[in-house]
Design an enzyme around this catalytic site. Structure first.
Site, PDB file in Angstrom:
ATOM      1  N   GLY A  27       0.809  -1.209   0.000  1.00  0.00           N
ATOM      2  CA  GLY A  27       0.000   0.000   0.000  1.00  0.00           C
ATOM      3  C   GLY A  27       0.844   1.262   0.000  1.00  0.00           C
ATOM      4  O   GLY A  27       1.673   1.456   0.883  1.00  0.00           O
ATOM      5  N   GLY A  81      -0.085   4.625   0.261  1.00  0.00           N
ATOM      6  CA  GLY A  81      -0.773   5.845   0.691  1.00  0.00           C
ATOM      7  C   GLY A  81       0.165   6.668   1.572  1.00  0.00           C
ATOM      8  O   GLY A  81       1.383   6.545   1.500  1.00  0.00           O
ATOM      9  N   PHE A  82      -0.420   7.500   2.437  1.00  0.00           N
ATOM     10  CA  PHE A  82       0.392   8.339   3.322  1.00  0.00           C
ATOM     11  C   PHE A  82       1.392   7.505   4.125  1.00  0.00           C
ATOM     12  O   PHE A  82       2.583   7.816   4.176  1.00  0.00           O
ATOM     13  CB  PHE A  82      -0.501   9.104   4.303  1.00  0.00           C
ATOM     14  CG  PHE A  82      -1.252  10.241   3.684  1.00  0.00           C
ATOM     15  CD1 PHE A  82      -0.582  11.296   3.085  1.00  0.00           C
ATOM     16  CD2 PHE A  82      -2.641  10.274   3.706  1.00  0.00           C
ATOM     17  CE1 PHE A  82      -1.274  12.363   2.531  1.00  0.00           C
ATOM     18  CE2 PHE A  82      -3.343  11.339   3.150  1.00  0.00           C
ATOM     19  CZ  PHE A  82      -2.664  12.384   2.556  1.00  0.00           C
ATOM     20  N   GLU A  89     -17.460  18.865   2.653  1.00  0.00           N
ATOM     21  CA  GLU A  89     -16.795  19.517   1.539  1.00  0.00           C
ATOM     22  C   GLU A  89     -17.572  19.337   0.244  1.00  0.00           C
ATOM     23  O   GLU A  89     -17.744  20.275  -0.533  1.00  0.00           O
ATOM     24  CB  GLU A  89     -15.362  18.962   1.403  1.00  0.00           C
ATOM     25  CG  GLU A  89     -14.450  19.526   2.488  1.00  0.00           C
ATOM     26  CD  GLU A  89     -13.216  18.681   2.799  1.00  0.00           C
ATOM     27  OE1 GLU A  89     -12.509  19.018   3.761  1.00  0.00           O
ATOM     28  OE2 GLU A  89     -12.964  17.692   2.088  1.00  0.00           O
ATOM     29  N   ASP A 120      -4.408   3.826   8.601  1.00  0.00           N
ATOM     30  CA  ASP A 120      -5.821   3.527   8.857  1.00  0.00           C
ATOM     31  C   ASP A 120      -6.108   2.056   9.122  1.00  0.00           C
ATOM     32  O   ASP A 120      -7.094   1.724   9.761  1.00  0.00           O
ATOM     33  CB  ASP A 120      -6.672   3.938   7.641  1.00  0.00           C
ATOM     34  CG  ASP A 120      -6.820   5.438   7.525  1.00  0.00           C
ATOM     35  OD1 ASP A 120      -6.281   6.160   8.387  1.00  0.00           O
ATOM     36  OD2 ASP A 120      -7.491   5.895   6.578  1.00  0.00           O
ATOM     37  N   GLN A 147      -8.751   4.576  22.993  1.00  0.00           N
ATOM     38  CA  GLN A 147      -9.609   3.867  22.035  1.00  0.00           C
ATOM     39  C   GLN A 147      -8.918   3.676  20.686  1.00  0.00           C
ATOM     40  O   GLN A 147      -9.561   3.262  19.721  1.00  0.00           O
ATOM     41  CB  GLN A 147     -10.908   4.657  21.796  1.00  0.00           C
ATOM     42  CG  GLN A 147     -11.657   5.067  23.043  1.00  0.00           C
ATOM     43  CD  GLN A 147     -12.252   3.856  23.727  1.00  0.00           C
ATOM     44  OE1 GLN A 147     -12.795   2.972  23.083  1.00  0.00           O
ATOM     45  NE2 GLN A 147     -12.121   3.804  25.054  1.00  0.00           N
TER      46      GLN A 147
END
Lengths: 422, 422
Positions: free
Chosen positions: B9, B11-12, B169, B299, B311
């Site tokens: 992956g 992503g960020f 948005e 994520d 949490q």
């Protein structure tokens, strides 16, 4: 009552006609197109190779004609013409007309070769260009994973069929990308040996241009590493092999088809209206033979009345632009009770780009030939100013400058809209 | 021998980790992604609404890591993990690892509602954004042809589910487009009455933000004409009708689904490794519970060891970036015989844009709230500098300036690659 003018197709010819009539209260214009945007075909190959973005060479019709009260856009495809009722049936409904204008252009011609139609990559529409980009990028990825040198060579070999401007431009582009980008971004492919072939059935590339242009182009492409194969016709494309009529073959996964176009026929139009290459036969005012109030302009028509062009005009942007313009002016003339004027093509010259600082240009009057840097600068300038609006010009110029100075392109994302049925 | 780090992956989180290790000879990095490009999710909604081009917020991985000799890119999807053999099976082959890092992010969560999954428009990937753009543009065309006011209203009504930043948005954007663009470019729709609804199951929009931000956003959206409906859950979407749990309904063809995400499970990973929302449970070093040499960042993971976040951390770009960075640093530390450091999240604040000159921002230390023009300018600046390279920043800035001064966007072309099987 304003005359209802329905224009089928928003390419060079259709848009130029619509521009002529937009804002003129004697007409109500409906422009029909299967896309909601106009696009600039001469730069499609740069979208296909990742140098320009789609948005640099496209523009929405609704924005183009914004504020013109007598202009309507209709998304849809022409399904049938009812000349008696003066109606066209579109995929999206029925529309009435006083004048109907075909500006439907051409589509790719595979000359009846099923395997070529199925597996070759065409280069006629924006959708084609994006598919080419995605497909070639995926094949580069596949090649970079492959451990079989034979398979890898096939994945990396491209056969470009058709030695017209598109074929020349795209094979020149590939030759430059191979040299500047491949080694840098695909280190796995170091030493792998893909080839670039440009093939044509005629005895030279750029057939309608001057002999000097042809020779310069041939020499330049060859020097750049493109294998140019002339006097040879593609016959079949099976099992990753391009078969030629002379029995020779080239092993390649990628066959790019820029070898021919054909006009299209439409239900409801009489067969005798169609001439060579399915082009609609028109008189000197671009009125379709044997029909009232139906016109055809641009690539989709053939006009045998221009003394300079007894075989009909070449299927070029300039002809389309000028015919759109003339038909528009004639419609206005007739409204003003003047006589329409016969179409007469003014040849402004032809040009083709081969690569960085390399192009050819033939001017007709005075008869001049340019090549190299000066032709290349002319080509860039003329294509830049021919874009449809200043936004597209700025963005294209930006992308060209970056590409020129970095010898690189960055539009190498394999992107597809999700295909979920909504 | 360098350690083989396989990152799933880009992503960020994944890209930040790869950047940390790129160029470090102690590691061989393989970045695996199903796309060949990185993209910037916070601006996806601007691609979906035609304000930015795909290429403004995407960049090819191979170009991003060009020249890094210890970096390899592999296009493919993860199919199975073999922790015993230290191998991953991808859709494009098998790869060995010393360290495996899950940076697989999340996917859209339809909470088991089949009709919503089938007919709603998600907003998680570039492919989703392009599909949204194409679909909404086609529905505008359809509405402009429609003669049935009921049908037309359904075509023009948009329900945005999910009151997080994306939902806020996008509904704000629609409200502005309705006011500035619709009347100009779709004269046929004059007087047609489409509606924009923003719905959420919680008692406020932008749930994790401050009450002030929530109130300002609610008030601003309402003033802009968005109908905000809170405390209500979508239950079904059938026959162009959105059904809510409280029995109410909204008739609309367009349901945009920004209401939830879920992490993904992968074959070969033990069930007990997964926690809430299918997130992989990790320790303070982002190592997956019960497994050696397998990490998860961003994520897709949940970390219950950070005292400030009992949490787990929120699923935000900042967390992903910082975890990617920390795991990279720890891998280097371990190679250099130092102890790894536990992850500790530094909250830099959260913000959301609502429209032209309208945004909200909460800063944690000192605790500050900004709204209106100043928050809007902050939002633009931070998102601009967060883009991956200067080319994307320049192009985005250009498109934003044009949009700001013209109150318009031009990326309204319905474009799809040809779908021919090659």
């Amino acid at each position: 009552m304003p005359k209802k003018v329905v224009i089928i197709g928003g390419g060079f010819a259709g848009v130029n006609l619509a521009k002529k009539l937009a804002g003129n209260e004697s007409f109500d214009i409906t422009l029909v197109d299967k896309n909601n945007y106009n696009f600039f075909p001469p730069l499609l190959y740069q979208v296909a190779t990742g140098y320009l973005e789609t948005s640099n060479i496209t523009y929405p019709f609704r924005k183009l004609f914004r504020g013109k009260k007598n202009f309507m856009f209709r998304l849809g495809e022409l399904e049938e013409v009812l000349p008696q009722q003066k109606q066209v049936i579109l995929s999206t409904g029925t529309v009435n007309y006083d004048y109907l204008v075909f500006a439907t252009g051409c589509e790719t011609n595979y000359f009846g070769m099923d395997n070529v139609a199925k597996h070759a990559i065409p280069m006629k529409t924006v959708a084609d260009a994006l598919q080419m980009r995605n497909t070639l990028l995926e094949r580069l990825e596949e090649a970079s994973r492959s451990t079989d040198p034979v398979e890898r060579k096939k994945l990396l070999t491209v056969v470009v069929a058709g030695g017209g401007p598109t074929g020349v431009e795209i094979s020149g582009m590939f030759a430059e990308m191979k040299r500047t980008i491949l080694a840098k971004d695909y280190p796995e492919l170091k030493g792998a040996d893909g080839e670039i072939h440009l093939v044509d059935g005629l005895k030279s590339v750029l057939a309608p241009m001057s002999e000097k242009s042809q020779q310069y182009t041939y020499d330049t492409l060859t020097k750049m590493g493109v294998k140019v194969k002339l006097n040879v016709m593609v016959k079949d494309f099976v099992n990753d092999t391009v078969h030629f009529a002379d029995g020779s073959t080239i092993e390649a996964k990628n066959l790019i088809w820029a070898a021919g176009v054909t006009a299209m026929t439409f239900k409801g139009m009489p067969e005798e209206a169609y001439g060579k290459g399915k082009r609609l036969q028109v008189d000197e005012f671009n009125k379709v033979k044997g029909l009232e109030d139906i016109y055809a302009i641009g690539d989709t028509c053939i006009q045998l009345t221009d003394p300079g062009f007894p075989q009909g005009h070449p299927q070029l942007a300039q002809v389309a632009l000028q015919q759109g313009d003339n038909v528009g002016k004639n419609m206005i003339r007739v409204e003003e009770n003047q006589f329409p004027k016969a179409f007469s093509y003014v040849d402004k010259g032809t040009m083709a780009i081969i690569g960085r600082n390399k192009a050819v240009a033939d001017l007709p009057k005075p008869k001049l030939f340019f090549s190299g840097f000066i032709a290349w600068a002319m080509w860039l300038f003329i294509h830049l100013i021919s874009l449809i609006n200043s936004g597209n010009r700025i963005k294209t110029l930006y992308n060209w400058m970056i590409a020129y100075f970095t010898k690189d392109q960055s539009l190498r994302m394999i992107v597809r809209p999700a295909s979920k049925k909504l």
